[in-house]
Write an enzyme that holds these catalytic residues in place. Structure first.
Site, mmCIF file in Angstrom:
data_model
loop_
_atom_site.group_PDB
_atom_site.id
_atom_site.type_symbol
_atom_site.label_atom_id
_atom_site.label_comp_id
_atom_site.label_asym_id
_atom_site.label_seq_id
_atom_site.Cartn_x
_atom_site.Cartn_y
_atom_site.Cartn_z
ATOM 1 N N LYS A 178 -8.420 -53.075 -77.895
ATOM 2 C CA LYS A 178 -8.702 -52.164 -79.601
ATOM 3 C C LYS A 178 -10.217 -52.554 -79.660
ATOM 4 C CE LYS A 178 -7.446 -51.152 -84.196
ATOM 5 N NZ LYS A 178 -6.882 -51.592 -85.285
ATOM 6 N N LYS A 204 -13.032 -15.752 -68.106
ATOM 7 C CA LYS A 204 -12.429 -16.766 -67.518
ATOM 8 C C LYS A 204 -11.292 -16.075 -66.605
ATOM 9 C CE LYS A 204 -12.712 -19.883 -71.428
ATOM 10 N NZ LYS A 204 -12.004 -20.025 -72.804
ATOM 11 N N ASN A 221 -6.437 -32.608 -79.095
ATOM 12 C CA ASN A 221 -6.717 -31.325 -80.027
ATOM 13 C C ASN A 221 -5.368 -30.852 -80.466
ATOM 14 O OD1 ASN A 221 -4.802 -29.858 -78.016
ATOM 15 N ND2 ASN A 221 -6.476 -30.367 -76.464
HETATM 16 O O1 PMT Z 1 0.684 -25.875 -77.963
HETATM 17 P P1 PMT Z 1 0.714 -24.640 -79.281
HETATM 18 O O2 PMT Z 1 0.493 -25.263 -80.584
HETATM 19 O O3 PMT Z 1 1.762 -23.909 -79.247
HETATM 20 O O4 PMT Z 1 -0.793 -23.797 -79.218
HETATM 21 C C1 PMT Z 1 -0.616 -22.853 -77.934
HETATM 22 C C2 PMT Z 1 -2.233 -22.900 -77.409
HETATM 23 C C3 PMT Z 1 -3.072 -22.371 -78.768
HETATM 24 C C4 PMT Z 1 -2.599 -24.246 -77.140
HETATM 25 C C5 PMT Z 1 -2.079 -21.823 -76.093
HETATM 26 O O5 PMT Z 1 -1.872 -20.621 -76.695
HETATM 27 C C6 PMT Z 1 -3.352 -21.773 -75.543
HETATM 28 O O6 PMT Z 1 -4.168 -21.221 -75.940
HETATM 29 N N1 PMT Z 1 -3.681 -22.516 -74.406
HETATM 30 C C7 PMT Z 1 -4.949 -22.706 -73.724
HETATM 31 C C8 PMT Z 1 -5.966 -23.303 -74.469
HETATM 32 C C9 PMT Z 1 -7.425 -23.754 -73.919
HETATM 33 O O7 PMT Z 1 -7.390 -24.786 -73.528
HETATM 34 O O8 PMT Z 1 -8.010 -22.739 -73.816
HETATM 35 P P2 PMT Z 1 -9.356 -22.895 -72.786
HETATM 36 O O9 PMT Z 1 -9.809 -21.608 -72.962
HETATM 37 O O10 PMT Z 1 -10.130 -24.308 -73.182
HETATM 38 O O11 PMT Z 1 -9.000 -23.117 -71.315
HETATM 39 C C10 PMT Z 1 -8.531 -21.691 -70.376
HETATM 40 C C11 PMT Z 1 -7.503 -22.094 -69.447
HETATM 41 O O12 PMT Z 1 -8.019 -23.143 -68.505
HETATM 42 C C12 PMT Z 1 -6.289 -22.624 -69.787
HETATM 43 O O13 PMT Z 1 -5.308 -22.160 -69.249
HETATM 44 C C13 PMT Z 1 -6.393 -24.098 -69.730
HETATM 45 O O14 PMT Z 1 -4.956 -24.730 -69.686
HETATM 46 C C14 PMT Z 1 -7.149 -24.397 -68.579
HETATM 47 N N2 PMT Z 1 -7.863 -25.384 -68.521
HETATM 48 C C15 PMT Z 1 -8.676 -25.904 -69.289
HETATM 49 C C16 PMT Z 1 -9.486 -26.962 -69.122
HETATM 50 C C17 PMT Z 1 -9.422 -27.804 -68.050
HETATM 51 N N3 PMT Z 1 -10.054 -28.851 -67.839
HETATM 52 N N4 PMT Z 1 -8.383 -27.408 -67.070
HETATM 53 C C18 PMT Z 1 -7.557 -26.146 -67.238
HETATM 54 O O15 PMT Z 1 -7.101 -25.821 -66.400
#
Ligand code: PMT
Length: 407
Positions: free
Chosen positions: A294, A342, A215
């Site tokens: 690959k 969440k 991503n």
């Molecule tokens: O890195 P930058 O370019 O500065 O950008 C910052 C950001 C946009 C990445 C950051 O601000 C942000 O929003 N990070 C979380 C992105 C995300 O994955 O959001 P989500 O809504 O998919 O996940 C929710 C939460 O669950 C997050 O805290 C994530 O870390 C966590 N998660 C998600 C998936 C997973 N398998 N395990 C997790 O713990």
């Protein structure tokens, strides 16, 4: 920056080196003086070729130290005296030369001697040509200084005096430097002894040794949090996905590539951690089979099977009793509703909801359009923050929540 009296009565030793950005240090010295700080300027001989000491003397109302052997100025503001008095030593602009000399402990003029004798926090603001900044020797010296606890405000990308466009090496806006110093004074060591684990960046889920599902996360948000937390005295472990960002000062960094590796690194470090901040953009899925060779173009499958990665936050919440868990939510619609969902589903103490639907904020940007939501609801309205400002806000919330827990 809040209009408060944080600078009142503080002594700031401002080291100015010989670069074109020396003229911007005049504005910096003037603003810090107007904020109420006593600004004592130390100039290298090369700096005096760009700006006269009299200019700094006029804006600060203080004598300027330029020469180690000048008996008159040394009596009032000699390097050892400044080192003892200063609440902070700010080197702006810091040239490649002073950074290298400091890394090797060389003390051959008024400024380098002051730095070597410094007892206070030292903040360096490098500004130089992009090739000089990116040079391996330069980057090594910066890492050495960071590992010794020096604060480095990384240069910005922009037009450089040498004519390069959109290149790294530019002196930051004066307001950014003042905000940084303000933060150091405002929160001096308020998180000392707190162990904080921060995740940052995106994960790469391999398809084969060359290709991956990933991503757009750059890591900037998580690195800003790690930097701010360390500056406030916390013991910071940063678990980072692939990124080109430099490790912030006084931060222990663990590099990972995949969500599974991030999960394992987080779990391995959970026991010693009081606060977990998951700002990483973890890939929810990975290819079911990652090929070790690959894949040839002709043999590329039409479909790639996917399987779920571990939900790291969910696992942390199930393991962890006590402490604080902070998540992020990257949302493109109904931000507050989805983020609140969440927060509750993952049993978090705080979620940072950020809007990723608007160009210029979120992934890869220096800004985030965000709002903090705790179990009482959103705290204020969504607003656009620089990532370092948002980091400060998150850590202020954490500081208050830890204080409540201890009562
Ligand atoms: O890195 P930058 O370019 O500065 O950008 C910052 C950001 C946009 C990445 C950051 O601000 C942000 O929003 N990070 C979380 C992105 C995300 O994955 O959001 P989500 O809504 O998919 O996940 C929710 C939460 O669950 C997050 O805290 C994530 O870390 C966590 N998660 C998600 C998936 C997973 N398998 N395990 C997790 O713990």
């Amino acid at each position: 920056m809040e209009n408060d009296r944080i600078f009142k009565g503080k002594i700031i030793a401002l080291g100015v080196c010989g670069g074109i950005a020396a003229y911007k240090a005049v504005d910096l010295a003037s603003k810090l003086t107007r904020e109420g700080a006593g600004v004592k300027v130390i100039m290298t001989q090369n700096a005096t070729r760009f700006v006269g000491p009299i200019t700094f003397q006029s804006v600060t109302g203080q004598p300027v130290l330029t020469n180690l052997f000048d008996m008159e100025s040394s009596a009032n503001i000699g390097h050892v005296r400044i080192s003892e008095e200063a609440d902070i030593l700010l080197i702006a602009p810091a040239t490649a030369n002073i950074i290298a000399k400091t890394a090797y402990g060389i003390a051959d003029d008024a400024l380098s001697t002051t730095i070597l004798a410094a007892r206070s926090t030292v903040v360096m603001v490098p500004a130089m040509n992009n090739h000089m900044w990116l040079n391996a020797a330069m980057q090594h010296n910066v890492e050495v200084l960071k590992s010794r606890g020096f604060h480095i405000i990384d240069p910005e990308i922009g037009r450089l005096a040498c004519g390069e466009e959109a290149a790294v090496g530019r002196f930051p806006e004066t307001s950014r430097i003042i905000d940084y110093v303000h933060g150091l004074f405002a929160h001096a060591n308020d998180l000392k002894g707190t162990s904080i684990l921060v995740t940052a960046g995106g994960t790469h889920e391999p398809i084969d040794p060359v290709r991956y599902i990933g991503n757009r996360s750059s890591g900037k948000m998580g690195y800003a949090i790690a930097e701010e937390a360390a500056a406030r005295g916390a013991d910071v472990t940063l678990i980072s996905g692939p990124t080109a960002l430099a490790t912030p000062s006084c931060v222990a960094r663990i590099n990972v590539e995949t969500a599974q590796q991030m999960y394992e690194a987080v779990m391995d470090n959970l026991e010693e951690t009081e606060v977990v901040i998951m700002s990483a953009a973890v890939a929810d899925v990975r290819p079911s089979i990652a090929k070790s060779e690959k894949i040839k173009k002709e043999r590329m499958p039409k479909n790639i099977g996917l399987e779920l990665n571990p939900d790291i936050l969910h696992a942390i919440a199930s393991e962890k009793a006590g402490g604080l868990i902070v998540g992020f939510a990257a949302e493109s619609e109904n931000m507050i509703e989805h983020a609140t969902d969440k927060l509750q589903r993952k049993s978090l103490d705080l979620i940072v909801a950020n809007d990723i639907s608007i160009p210029g904020v979120g992934f890869g940007s220096d800004f985030n359009l965000a709002v903090l939501i705790d179990n009482n609801g959103p705290i204020g309205e969504p607003a656009t923050y620089r990532k370092d400002e948002l980091a400060e806000k998150i850590l202020n919330w954490i500081k208050d929540a830890l204080t409540q827990l201890q009562r």
